[in-house]
Motif scaffolding. Structure first.
Motif, mmCIF file in Angstrom:
data_model
loop_
_atom_site.group_PDB
_atom_site.id
_atom_site.type_symbol
_atom_site.label_atom_id
_atom_site.label_comp_id
_atom_site.label_asym_id
_atom_site.label_seq_id
_atom_site.Cartn_x
_atom_site.Cartn_y
_atom_site.Cartn_z
ATOM 1 N N SER A 236 -5.793 3.247 1.748
ATOM 2 C CA SER A 236 -4.406 3.485 1.997
ATOM 3 C C SER A 236 -3.675 2.102 2.594
ATOM 4 N N ALA A 237 -4.292 1.634 3.253
ATOM 5 C CA ALA A 237 -4.200 0.813 4.362
ATOM 6 C C ALA A 237 -3.500 -0.458 2.908
ATOM 7 N N TRP A 238 -3.957 -0.425 1.996
ATOM 8 C CA TRP A 238 -3.371 -1.282 1.022
ATOM 9 C C TRP A 238 -2.783 -0.980 0.251
ATOM 10 N N ALA A 239 -2.576 0.409 -0.220
ATOM 11 C CA ALA A 239 -1.336 1.393 -0.811
ATOM 12 C C ALA A 239 -0.233 0.830 -0.088
ATOM 13 N N LEU A 240 0.185 0.702 1.779
ATOM 14 C CA LEU A 240 0.991 1.032 2.412
ATOM 15 C C LEU A 240 1.837 0.419 1.804
ATOM 16 N N PHE A 241 1.518 -1.132 1.887
ATOM 17 C CA PHE A 241 2.140 -2.240 1.193
ATOM 18 C C PHE A 241 2.372 -2.869 -0.614
ATOM 19 N N SER A 242 1.144 -2.721 -0.336
ATOM 20 C CA SER A 242 1.004 -3.272 -2.694
ATOM 21 C C SER A 242 1.822 -1.452 -2.921
ATOM 22 N N LEU B 195 -7.915 6.850 9.277
ATOM 23 C CA LEU B 195 -7.372 6.801 8.143
ATOM 24 C C LEU B 195 -6.213 7.992 8.716
ATOM 25 N N ALA B 196 -5.943 9.407 9.318
ATOM 26 C CA ALA B 196 -4.892 10.388 9.634
ATOM 27 C C ALA B 196 -3.552 9.343 10.137
ATOM 28 N N LEU B 197 -3.982 8.558 11.152
ATOM 29 C CA LEU B 197 -2.563 6.910 11.488
ATOM 30 C C LEU B 197 -2.328 6.863 10.051
ATOM 31 N N VAL B 198 -2.973 6.175 8.875
ATOM 32 C CA VAL B 198 -2.782 5.394 8.077
ATOM 33 C C VAL B 198 -1.477 6.613 7.314
ATOM 34 N N LEU B 199 -2.580 7.377 6.509
ATOM 35 C CA LEU B 199 -1.215 8.834 6.598
ATOM 36 C C LEU B 199 -0.860 9.778 6.716
ATOM 37 N N GLY B 200 -0.371 9.367 7.761
ATOM 38 C CA GLY B 200 0.573 10.182 8.666
ATOM 39 C C GLY B 200 2.017 9.188 8.366
ATOM 40 N N LEU B 201 1.708 7.781 8.667
ATOM 41 C CA LEU B 201 2.916 6.580 8.546
ATOM 42 C C LEU B 201 3.241 7.076 7.114
ATOM 43 N N ARG B 202 2.392 6.777 5.570
ATOM 44 C CA ARG B 202 2.897 6.713 5.001
ATOM 45 C C ARG B 202 3.950 7.791 3.994
ATOM 46 N N ALA B 203 3.174 9.016 4.826
ATOM 47 C CA ALA B 203 4.201 10.366 4.484
ATOM 48 C C ALA B 203 5.616 10.156 5.522
ATOM 49 N N TRP B 204 5.420 9.637 6.565
ATOM 50 C CA TRP B 204 6.631 9.494 7.273
ATOM 51 C C TRP B 204 7.903 8.452 6.366
ATOM 52 N N THR C 231 3.226 -6.175 6.763
ATOM 53 C CA THR C 231 2.708 -6.439 9.329
ATOM 54 C C THR C 231 1.033 -4.820 9.569
ATOM 55 N N LEU C 232 1.815 -4.367 9.027
ATOM 56 C CA LEU C 232 1.861 -2.501 9.130
ATOM 57 C C LEU C 232 0.327 -2.305 8.409
ATOM 58 N N SER C 233 0.054 -2.689 6.646
ATOM 59 C CA SER C 233 -0.441 -2.718 6.200
ATOM 60 C C SER C 233 -2.329 -3.269 6.804
ATOM 61 N N ALA C 234 -2.080 -4.802 6.935
ATOM 62 C CA ALA C 234 -3.040 -6.141 7.292
ATOM 63 C C ALA C 234 -3.710 -5.247 9.515
ATOM 64 N N ALA C 235 -2.459 -4.818 9.918
ATOM 65 C CA ALA C 235 -2.740 -3.710 11.072
ATOM 66 C C ALA C 235 -4.077 -3.037 10.828
ATOM 67 N N PHE C 236 -4.098 -2.532 10.072
ATOM 68 C CA PHE C 236 -5.117 -0.879 9.877
ATOM 69 C C PHE C 236 -5.779 -1.418 9.354
ATOM 70 N N LEU D 224 0.461 9.719 -2.365
ATOM 71 C CA LEU D 224 -0.196 9.715 -0.280
ATOM 72 C C LEU D 224 -1.460 9.779 -0.072
ATOM 73 N N PHE D 225 -2.307 11.100 -0.985
ATOM 74 C CA PHE D 225 -3.264 11.092 -1.127
ATOM 75 C C PHE D 225 -4.377 10.392 -2.707
ATOM 76 N N GLY D 226 -3.697 9.685 -3.183
ATOM 77 C CA GLY D 226 -4.251 8.842 -4.672
ATOM 78 C C GLY D 226 -5.315 7.767 -3.653
ATOM 79 N N PRO D 227 -5.138 6.967 -3.120
ATOM 80 C CA PRO D 227 -6.410 6.153 -2.691
ATOM 81 C C PRO D 227 -7.541 6.869 -2.244
ATOM 82 N N LEU D 228 -7.320 7.926 -1.418
ATOM 83 C CA LEU D 228 -8.647 8.962 -1.855
ATOM 84 C C LEU D 228 -9.459 9.544 -2.709
ATOM 85 N N LEU D 229 -8.470 9.953 -3.404
ATOM 86 C CA LEU D 229 -9.463 10.332 -4.724
ATOM 87 C C LEU D 229 -9.980 9.161 -5.269
ATOM 88 N N GLY D 230 -9.608 7.892 -4.968
ATOM 89 C CA GLY D 230 -10.405 7.083 -5.630
ATOM 90 C C GLY D 230 -11.167 6.210 -4.994
#
Length: 308
Positions: A46-52, A159-168, A204-209, A250-256
């Protein structure tokens, strides 16, 4: 917030609360360990997907930040409170990502892929050199009063934080800017988007997670060396999981992450001598069979079904 959004956030909160109770009734250490692996890769993917995901920059630097986080715990875990260790790991990851991002995010395509892979190897070699020449000891023991249940809960919160950040972000102008960059970076520049600033921020956000995930996971190993902390398989498996599920959703990385963690667990247990070959085959099958991920495949199925 619309009623639909409120219901979605409510369902997410209920799911999070339900998952938080798992360690209280699950007394099988193996299954708890498996769930921790699922959560770890869910956070990383999910963190990877936040940026990539929106920018379509393929990064293989995941393990560089993950390993730095793990080594932060190994160095400071016994001397400082746990919260302080996580904050230090966060600071180190952010500082490293800012330097790397400002220096390299003008690259794109295959050049960025090669650099990101080289970054992970460079950090690994620097840590190895420091341990061998300065500390005179290649590995470190990690003695931290953190249980498997603690690791599970902390990864769940992460995980909840990174998903919430991606959704926002997806609902903001920043999210729109990222999508424009992903479609055509030249167009993004011409319409006035500061592409370097946007990419560095999300990188940077992705790397932080990723870094904090590494710090949280370090107590699982007890003994840590550069080969363990900076294993290239972590970067490749994170990439495969994000691509399988669909990095753009949003939930794609979890499906993988969920099915592939279970598959890789089976392969490593039953075919340890051929694990790397089998992972490579899995990667090729995914790219060929589901190039847009499971979420993309489901969308197409729904669209085709709706058109009948």
């Amino acid at each position: 917030m619309s009623r639909r959004d409120a219901m979605a956030w409510g369902a997410g909160a209920l799911a999070l609360a339900g998952l938080a109770t798992v360690p209280q009734w699950m007394h099988n250490d193996y299954y708890l360990s498996l769930l921790i692996s699922v959560l770890m890769y869910s956070v990383l993917a999910s963190a990877w997907a936040l940026f990539s995901g929106p920018t379509r920059y393929v990064s293989l630097a995941t393990v560089a930040f993950f390993g730095v986080g793990a080594y932060t715990t190994a160095v400071f875990g016994e001397a400082l409170p746990w919260a302080a260790v996580l904050l230090i790991a966060l600071g180190v990851g952010v500082a490293m990502a800012l330097v790397v991002g400002l220096a390299t995010l003008r690259l794109s395509g295959v050049y960025f892929v090669i650099f990101s892979f080289g970054l992970a190897e460079l950090v690994k070699q620097l840590v190895t050199w420091y341990e061998v020449n300065i500390t005179k000891d290649l590995g470190r023991y990690v003695f931290v009063d953190i249980t498997a249940q603690d690791i599970y809960w902390q990864l769940l919160v992460l995980l909840a934080l990174v998903l919430g950040l991606r959704a926002w972000i997806a609902r903001t102008r920043l999210g729109l800017a990222l999508r424009v960059i992903g479609e055509d970076e030249t167009v993004a520049v011409h319409v006035g988007i500061n592409t370097t600033r946007v990419k560095v921020l999300l990188f940077t956000l992705s790397a932080a997670f990723m870094t904090v995930a590494g710090a949280i996971m370090a107590p699982r190993w007890t003994y840590l060396d550069p080969t363990i902390a900076f294993a290239p398989a972590i970067s490749f498996q994170t990439l495969i999981m994000a691509l399988l599920g669909g990095a753009g959703t949003l939930f794609g990385p979890l499906l993988g992450a969920v099915p592939l963690v279970l598959l890789f667990e089976f392969l490593s247990a039953n075919f340890p001598n051929h694990f790397a070959i089998l992972v490579g085959l899995v990667f090729m099958v995914i790219v060929y069979a589901v190039p847009h991920g499971i979420s993309g495949w489901l969308r197409r199925r729904k669209h085709n079904g709706g058109g009948k």
